[in-house]
Scaffold this motif. Structure first.
Motif, mmCIF file in Angstrom:
data_model
loop_
_atom_site.group_PDB
_atom_site.id
_atom_site.type_symbol
_atom_site.label_atom_id
_atom_site.label_comp_id
_atom_site.label_asym_id
_atom_site.label_seq_id
_atom_site.Cartn_x
_atom_site.Cartn_y
_atom_site.Cartn_z
ATOM 1 N N MET A 242 0.833 -1.197 0.000
ATOM 2 C CA MET A 242 0.000 0.000 0.000
ATOM 3 C C MET A 242 0.874 1.255 0.000
ATOM 4 N N THR A 243 0.476 2.221 -0.797
ATOM 5 C CA THR A 243 1.145 3.520 -0.830
ATOM 6 C C THR A 243 0.372 4.463 0.079
ATOM 7 N N ARG A 244 1.047 4.976 1.102
ATOM 8 C CA ARG A 244 0.398 5.862 2.069
ATOM 9 C C ARG A 244 0.501 7.295 1.563
ATOM 10 N N VAL A 245 -0.656 7.900 1.273
ATOM 11 C CA VAL A 245 -0.719 9.237 0.681
ATOM 12 C C VAL A 245 -1.363 10.206 1.667
ATOM 13 N N ALA A 246 -0.658 11.304 1.935
ATOM 14 C CA ALA A 246 -1.154 12.325 2.861
ATOM 15 C C ALA A 246 -1.877 13.433 2.117
ATOM 16 N N PHE A 247 -2.944 13.927 2.739
ATOM 17 C CA PHE A 247 -3.687 15.099 2.284
ATOM 18 C C PHE A 247 -3.737 16.061 3.462
ATOM 19 N N VAL A 248 -3.165 17.251 3.310
ATOM 20 C CA VAL A 248 -3.224 18.250 4.384
ATOM 21 C C VAL A 248 -4.476 19.085 4.158
ATOM 22 N N ILE A 249 -5.409 18.982 5.095
ATOM 23 C CA ILE A 249 -6.673 19.709 4.988
ATOM 24 C C ILE A 249 -6.843 20.515 6.267
ATOM 25 N N THR A 250 -6.592 21.799 6.180
ATOM 26 C CA THR A 250 -6.744 22.652 7.359
ATOM 27 C C THR A 250 -7.987 23.508 7.159
ATOM 28 N N ALA A 251 -9.065 23.078 7.767
ATOM 29 C CA ALA A 251 -10.345 23.796 7.661
ATOM 30 C C ALA A 251 -10.879 23.988 9.068
ATOM 31 N N THR A 252 -10.889 25.222 9.543
ATOM 32 C CA THR A 252 -11.345 25.482 10.900
ATOM 33 C C THR A 252 -12.868 25.402 11.026
ATOM 34 N N ASN A 253 -13.558 25.459 9.888
ATOM 35 C CA ASN A 253 -15.009 25.298 9.904
ATOM 36 C C ASN A 253 -15.449 24.767 8.540
ATOM 37 N N GLU A 254 -16.754 24.621 8.357
ATOM 38 C CA GLU A 254 -17.270 24.016 7.135
ATOM 39 C C GLU A 254 -17.563 25.029 6.029
ATOM 40 N N SER A 255 -17.019 26.243 6.117
ATOM 41 C CA SER A 255 -17.325 27.261 5.114
ATOM 42 C C SER A 255 -16.687 26.961 3.753
ATOM 43 N N TRP A 256 -15.641 26.149 3.725
ATOM 44 C CA TRP A 256 -14.979 25.790 2.469
ATOM 45 C C TRP A 256 -15.668 24.548 1.887
ATOM 46 N N LEU A 257 -16.943 24.698 1.593
ATOM 47 C CA LEU A 257 -17.785 23.574 1.209
ATOM 48 C C LEU A 257 -17.292 22.865 -0.049
ATOM 49 N N GLY A 258 -16.923 23.642 -1.095
ATOM 50 C CA GLY A 258 -16.471 23.026 -2.342
ATOM 51 C C GLY A 258 -15.229 22.185 -2.146
ATOM 52 N N GLY A 259 -14.262 22.707 -1.396
ATOM 53 C CA GLY A 259 -13.017 21.969 -1.155
ATOM 54 C C GLY A 259 -13.251 20.719 -0.332
ATOM 55 N N LEU A 260 -14.065 20.835 0.720
ATOM 56 C CA LEU A 260 -14.346 19.667 1.556
ATOM 57 C C LEU A 260 -15.081 18.588 0.773
ATOM 58 N N ASN A 261 -16.038 19.002 -0.090
ATOM 59 C CA ASN A 261 -16.744 18.028 -0.933
ATOM 60 C C ASN A 261 -15.772 17.333 -1.876
ATOM 61 N N TYR A 262 -14.833 18.102 -2.433
ATOM 62 C CA TYR A 262 -13.847 17.531 -3.346
ATOM 63 C C TYR A 262 -13.053 16.438 -2.635
ATOM 64 N N TYR A 263 -12.514 16.752 -1.459
ATOM 65 C CA TYR A 263 -11.723 15.767 -0.722
ATOM 66 C C TYR A 263 -12.552 14.569 -0.286
#
Length: 199
Positions: free
Chosen positions: A1-22
């Motif tokens: 397995m290849t372990r892939v990191a995603f850094v997602i720094t969202a202090t709240n849910e206002s970044w709806l498009g980005g959170l949906n994408y991830y």
């Protein structure tokens, strides 16, 4: 397995498009076990835990170095500015056995972990009137650094890939298209007609 990191720094849910994408991307990875990818999210220690409640089952690492404007974050940024490399983030990822960083910027020249940068689009180039002068410069600097330092550059559409090749011809071979696909989360229960009428 290849372990892939995603850094997602969202202090709240206002970044709806980005959170949906991830959410969709990690869901697609989970639904395709043959791809051999094990995703892991890295988030700030102060980020709202509710941000990830609808995400597929995924490991989340909380780290103070990712909390914006804290002493740990400022120290990390000072080191990055002085050296041109994000040694602090790279060390954090290595300590968790991460094989690649995806969709989360770049680590800098000479980094030991491959990075897959993500550029959604070039709106600021096509519609500059919707951006401040400072934001136009910031995006150009960021996208140029992604093109220069990332192992590969992920673009969300063929149109964005065409723009990337036009604006950064010396890095054109790094472009890879990963189509953006929307798959809304399944409703847990259907509302009754009476509930809908009340709303």
């Amino acid at each position: 397995m290849t372990r892939v990191a995603f850094v997602i720094t969202a202090t709240n849910e206002s970044w709806l498009g980005g959170l949906n994408y991830y959410r969709n991307l990690i869901g697609a990875i989970h639904s395709t076990p043959a791809c051999g990818i094990e995703p892991e999210i890295f988030a700030g220690s102060a980020d709202d835990p509710g941000v990830f409640r609808d995400f597929p089952d995924v490991s989340i690492v909380r780290a103070s170095q990712l909390d914006r404007k804290t002493p740990a974050w400022v120290a990390r940024k000072l080191i990055q500015t002085a050296t041109g490399r994000d040694f602090v983030l790279e060390q954090l990822l290595r300590s968790h056995g991460i094989d690649a960083l995806s969709h989360s910027g770049y680590l800098g020249k000479g980094a030991k972990i491959p990075t897959l940068g993500w550029i959604q689009d070039f709106q600021h180039r096509h519609l500059p009137k919707f951006f401040s002068a400072a934001e136009l410069k910031r995006r150009d600097r960021l996208f140029h650094s992604i093109a220069k330092y990332c192992t590969r550059v992920i673009l969300s559409s063929q149109d964005a890939a065409k723009d990337f090749r036009q604006f950064y011809p010396e890095y054109a071979a790094k472009a890879e298209v990963l189509q953006f696909v929307v798959e809304p989360p399944q409703a847990k229960a259907r509302a009754t007609i009476a509930e809908l009428e009340a709303k």
